[in-house]
Structure formats: C-alpha cells, structure tokens
Design an enzyme around this catalytic site. Structure first.
Site, mmCIF file in Angstrom:
data_model
loop_
_atom_site.group_PDB
_atom_site.id
_atom_site.type_symbol
_atom_site.label_atom_id
_atom_site.label_comp_id
_atom_site.label_asym_id
_atom_site.label_seq_id
_atom_site.Cartn_x
_atom_site.Cartn_y
_atom_site.Cartn_z
ATOM 1 N N ASN A 6 -4.668 -91.423 -68.423
ATOM 2 C CA ASN A 6 -4.554 -92.019 -69.643
ATOM 3 C C ASN A 6 -4.526 -93.266 -69.930
ATOM 4 O O ASN A 6 -3.427 -94.134 -69.380
ATOM 5 C CB ASN A 6 -3.091 -91.163 -70.044
ATOM 6 C CG ASN A 6 -3.062 -91.423 -71.667
ATOM 7 O OD1 ASN A 6 -3.558 -92.349 -72.248
ATOM 8 N ND2 ASN A 6 -2.122 -90.984 -72.289
ATOM 9 N N CYS A 13 -1.867 -95.219 -78.582
ATOM 10 C CA CYS A 13 -3.130 -94.875 -78.040
ATOM 11 C C CYS A 13 -4.274 -94.610 -79.211
ATOM 12 O O CYS A 13 -5.494 -94.316 -79.091
ATOM 13 C CB CYS A 13 -2.971 -93.520 -77.390
ATOM 14 S SG CYS A 13 -1.997 -93.465 -76.396
ATOM 15 N N HIS A 45 -8.961 -88.284 -77.287
ATOM 16 C CA HIS A 45 -8.258 -89.232 -76.745
ATOM 17 C C HIS A 45 -8.147 -88.608 -75.480
ATOM 18 O O HIS A 45 -7.523 -87.297 -74.957
ATOM 19 C CB HIS A 45 -6.881 -89.607 -77.335
ATOM 20 C CG HIS A 45 -5.869 -90.102 -76.329
ATOM 21 N ND1 HIS A 45 -6.364 -91.168 -75.681
ATOM 22 C CD2 HIS A 45 -4.392 -90.216 -76.111
ATOM 23 C CE1 HIS A 45 -5.150 -91.746 -75.184
ATOM 24 N NE2 HIS A 45 -4.140 -90.961 -75.427
HETATM 25 N N1 ACO Z 1 4.914 -83.200 -60.236
HETATM 26 C C1 ACO Z 1 5.418 -81.992 -59.860
HETATM 27 N N2 ACO Z 1 6.450 -81.288 -60.796
HETATM 28 C C2 ACO Z 1 6.563 -81.927 -62.147
HETATM 29 C C3 ACO Z 1 5.767 -83.174 -62.231
HETATM 30 C C4 ACO Z 1 5.078 -83.806 -61.525
HETATM 31 N N3 ACO Z 1 4.638 -84.931 -61.507
HETATM 32 N N4 ACO Z 1 6.468 -83.750 -63.496
HETATM 33 C C5 ACO Z 1 7.222 -82.775 -63.956
HETATM 34 N N5 ACO Z 1 7.321 -81.774 -63.043
HETATM 35 C C6 ACO Z 1 8.122 -80.527 -63.116
HETATM 36 C C7 ACO Z 1 9.213 -80.607 -64.244
HETATM 37 O O1 ACO Z 1 10.512 -81.389 -63.826
HETATM 38 C C8 ACO Z 1 9.637 -79.116 -64.710
HETATM 39 O O2 ACO Z 1 10.178 -78.670 -63.651
HETATM 40 P P1 ACO Z 1 11.416 -77.453 -63.797
HETATM 41 O O3 ACO Z 1 10.945 -76.469 -64.677
HETATM 42 O O4 ACO Z 1 12.268 -77.398 -62.587
HETATM 43 O O5 ACO Z 1 12.217 -78.505 -64.839
HETATM 44 C C9 ACO Z 1 8.220 -78.685 -64.438
HETATM 45 O O6 ACO Z 1 7.298 -79.346 -63.429
HETATM 46 C C10 ACO Z 1 7.411 -78.374 -66.023
HETATM 47 O O7 ACO Z 1 7.554 -79.649 -66.452
HETATM 48 P P2 ACO Z 1 7.055 -79.593 -67.891
HETATM 49 O O8 ACO Z 1 7.410 -81.160 -68.338
HETATM 50 O O9 ACO Z 1 7.466 -78.535 -68.988
HETATM 51 O O10 ACO Z 1 5.548 -79.706 -67.724
HETATM 52 P P3 ACO Z 1 4.266 -79.613 -68.710
HETATM 53 O O11 ACO Z 1 3.407 -78.614 -68.371
HETATM 54 O O12 ACO Z 1 4.852 -79.707 -70.090
HETATM 55 O O13 ACO Z 1 3.454 -80.713 -68.284
HETATM 56 C C11 ACO Z 1 2.881 -82.945 -69.014
HETATM 57 C C12 ACO Z 1 4.052 -81.957 -68.355
HETATM 58 C C13 ACO Z 1 1.579 -83.198 -68.260
HETATM 59 C C14 ACO Z 1 3.377 -84.589 -69.040
HETATM 60 C C15 ACO Z 1 2.640 -82.634 -70.352
HETATM 61 O O14 ACO Z 1 3.838 -82.277 -71.076
HETATM 62 C C16 ACO Z 1 1.880 -83.345 -71.200
HETATM 63 O O15 ACO Z 1 0.664 -83.619 -70.988
HETATM 64 N N6 ACO Z 1 2.551 -83.998 -72.498
HETATM 65 C C17 ACO Z 1 1.630 -84.619 -73.360
HETATM 66 C C18 ACO Z 1 1.789 -86.176 -72.588
HETATM 67 C C19 ACO Z 1 0.652 -87.050 -73.232
HETATM 68 O O16 ACO Z 1 -0.443 -86.527 -73.603
HETATM 69 N N7 ACO Z 1 1.165 -88.065 -73.529
HETATM 70 C C20 ACO Z 1 0.539 -89.219 -73.933
HETATM 71 C C21 ACO Z 1 -0.033 -89.015 -75.352
HETATM 72 S S1 ACO Z 1 0.083 -90.535 -76.545
HETATM 73 C C22 ACO Z 1 -0.352 -91.737 -75.622
HETATM 74 O O17 ACO Z 1 -1.591 -91.325 -75.056
HETATM 75 C C23 ACO Z 1 0.462 -92.755 -75.401
#
Ligand code: ACO
Length: 330
Positions: A285, A113, A253
């Site tokens: 993204n 990215c 980003h």
């Molecule tokens: N819908 C509903 N529930 C979901 C989903 C979904 N799409 N995805 C995960 N969950 C659930 C999980 O299973 C978890 O449930 P549990 O508590 O029963 O285990 C709960 O939601 C919380 O999951 P987390 O992974 O803790 O959710 P979080 O608040 O961390 O959000 C996310 C997840 C959006 C992926 C976040 O971690 C994030 O944005 N991370 C950075 C990702 C990113 O930006 N990556 C790219 C950067 S580099 C590049 O661009 C290649």
C-alpha cells in the site's frame, strides 16, 4: 467542451526491497499470512536520506518527459501526500524548487490514499475552465517514516513510492471523463497519526507511547473501504453516463487484494487480468501514489487499447473516497 487529459505519466520506486521473508525476521508473522490476507509479496523502503520530495521529483521528471513538456511550462503543482517532508513549507514548494518550475504555483493536498483522485478532480476543473494550462500532479509517500516496524498489524502493509502525471487540454492521452469525490469525517479515529499536529505536539511521552506512528483499526477500515469504494464506482459511472460493462480496466486503490476483489464483484464481465493488482503485489500500500503507479505501468506496458475506459476507485484516512473514469485516446 474539450475535456482535460492526462498527457504524461511517471513513477519512482526506491531501490531497497522489503520482502515478507524479511518481515518474518522482524515481527511475529509469516509470508503465508501476509499473502493470504493482503496479496502483498514485497514493498519498497526509501533510503534514510531519501524523502517524499525527492521521490516526487523523480516521478515528476518522468511524467514531464512522457508529456514532452518542460518544467517551466507547468502552471500549478499539486502534491498529494500524508507524509510531507515538513508540516510546512509544503512539499509542493520543495518539488517546485527541485524542478525549477519557476512559473508554477504549488500546494499540497491531504486526502490520504485518495489524494491522487482528489488532485485529478481539481486539475480537471482548473484546466477545463482555462485557469491553468498544464497542471503537474504528484503523489509521493514515505510511509516507512510513520510505520511502527514492531506492529505486525500495520508494518506488513505499507511501502514507499511516488507517481506523477501532467493534466492539460492539449495533446493525447487519457481523457478525464468524470471524477467523484466524497468524505466522512465521523470515522477519522479509525486510521490516524495521533501526534505531531497542534492537538498533540511532540513530547517525550508521545515518542515513548509511539504516537508518531500510524494507528489503524484494520477490520473496520476494511469494511468501510469496500462499501465506500463500491459507492464511488457507482457514482462515477452515473456521472459519465456509462455502465459497468463499458469499463475495460478496474484500478482500485492498491491497499489489499481482498478489498480489490470485493470491489470487482460488481464488474462480472471483466476477466481477472483486467482487475489491476500488480502494484499491491509488488509495492504494497503506497497510499496516494498507488493508482498513479498503476496507470503508469498500464500505459507504459502497452496494456491499454484505444478508446478503452479505465475506472479508478480510491479510499483513505479521513475517511476520503472517490472514483475517476478515464478514456484512452491512444
Ligand atoms: N501476521 C500474523 N498474524 C497477524 C498479523 C500478521 N502480520 N497481523 C494480525 N495478525 C493476527 C491478529 O493478531 C489476529 O489474531 P487473533 O485472532 O489471535 O487476535 C488475527 O491475525 C486476525 O487479525 P485481523 O486484524 O482480524 O486480520 P484481518 O483478516 O482483518 O486482516 C488486515 C488484517 C490485513 C489489516 C485487514 O484488516 C485489512 O486489510 N484492513 C484494511 C487495511 C487497509 O487497507 N488500510 C488502508 C486503507 S486506507 C489507506 O490506504 C491509508
């Protein structure tokens, strides 16, 4: 010394829209969960016969038109992508051929990215040292080709799109004031495409185990993204001898609205409409393409005033990270 400038911008979006409501029918998720956790409303998905090089070509044509230069005036093509058409030949060579940019050298940059900002750094140096006159940067991603649409933790995040720009010493546009680049290879396992390289060539097992889809530890990536993008903005300001208060537009980003908001905390003087988020809302993204799309939409939407400073801040797999300060010359 005369500084390099972005003299033309372009972008391209596939037609098919994948909304959060569509995703509700594919995996166990809700529009509300996606919007609250990421800010994303919809993303674009390339046609099955539309590839990274095709989207790169369309965005490049727009950028060349905007820069008012011809393809034969390009000396170097840098394509930033983590979803190349092939491992080799490079997507840059495919784009060179599609454009008939017959005087251009061509190479791909793999910085995930952060690729657009990595490419800006190389283009700035090469243009200012007069190695090349006109460098075409293209960021293009068909992330849908490596996304598992049964994995709700990743498939809600990514979209397909391309952006491009022309960097040159001559002409008006966005002057490149400073670029900072960084990397931390210790964290490479946190965001990875496990198979398809020489370490794990494609086999029936790699396909069965879904190892040709990207894998991400979202929580960890989130923490590192906030920390590293924050550091990058600071370094970049120091390099340009500027302060937070000099910045008129913050363009992080476009991965997740919450990451963007965390980066924006340092820029207390900025009204919320000057922290750019439109791309993450509408396109999700799009990896390397994201900040280039934001710049194109900002410039063509006549949002930038003369002499305003714009700060780009990026983070990606590797990890890679970086920042860039641009000044709008009008
Ligand atoms: N819908 C509903 N529930 C979901 C989903 C979904 N799409 N995805 C995960 N969950 C659930 C999980 O299973 C978890 O449930 P549990 O508590 O029963 O285990 C709960 O939601 C919380 O999951 P987390 O992974 O803790 O959710 P979080 O608040 O961390 O959000 C996310 C997840 C959006 C992926 C976040 O971690 C994030 O944005 N991370 C950075 C990702 C990113 O930006 N990556 C790219 C950067 S580099 C590049 O661009 C290649």
């Amino acid at each position: 010394m005369t500084k390099a400038k972005i003299i033309g911008l372009g972008s391209y979006f596939p037609k098919k829209v994948l909304t959060n409501k569509d995703l509700e029918k594919m995996v166990d998720t809700t529009d509300e969960w996606i919007v609250t956790r990421t800010g994303i409303n919809e993303r674009r998905i390339a046609d099955e016969n539309e590839f990274t090089s095709d989207m790169a070509y369309e965005a490049s044509k727009n950028a060349l038109e905007d820069a008012k230069i011809k393809a034969e005036d390009i000396d170097l093509i840098l394509v930033a992508t983590l979803t190349p058409d092939y491992i080799f030949p490079s997507t840059a060579c495919l784009v060179q051929n599609k454009l008939q940019a017959n005087n251009a050298a061509a190479i791909d940059i793999q910085a995930a990215c952060s690729g657009y900002v990595y490419a800006l750094s190389f283009a700035k140096s090469l243009v200012e040292q007069k190695v090349y006159k006109n460098v075409l940067i293209v960021a293009s991603e068909k992330l849908s080709s490596i996304t598992d649409y049964q994995d709700r933790s990743t498939c809600i995040l990514f979209g397909d799109a391309a952006s491009a720009c022309v960097v040159s010493l001559n002409g008006k546009g966005l002057e490149i004031e400073s670029v900072y680049l960084g990397a931390d290879g210790k964290m490479s396992d946190l965001l990875i495409l496990p198979a398809g390289g020489c370490k794990k060539p494609a086999t029936l097992d790699t396909v069965k185990n879904k190892e040709h889809f990207l894998k991400m530890d979202g929580k960890e990536v989130y923490k590192h993204a906030v920390r590293r993008m924050g550091e990058a903005t600071k370094k970049c300001l120091e390099m340009a001898n500027l302060h937070e208060s000099d910045i008129s537009w913050l363009v992080p980003h476009q991965a997740n609205e919450r990451i963007i908001d965390a980066i924006a905390k340092r820029f207390t003087h900025l009204p919320k409409e000057k922290v750019y988020k439109e791309v993450v809302y509408k396109f999700g993204n799009t990896s390397a393409s994201s900040v280039g799309i934001a710049l194109d939409l900002l410039k063509k939407g006549n949002k930038l005033k003369k002499d305003e400073y714009i700060l780009l801040s990026v983070f990606g797999a590797g990890f890679t990270f970086g920042g860039c300060i641009l000044k709008n010359l009008g």
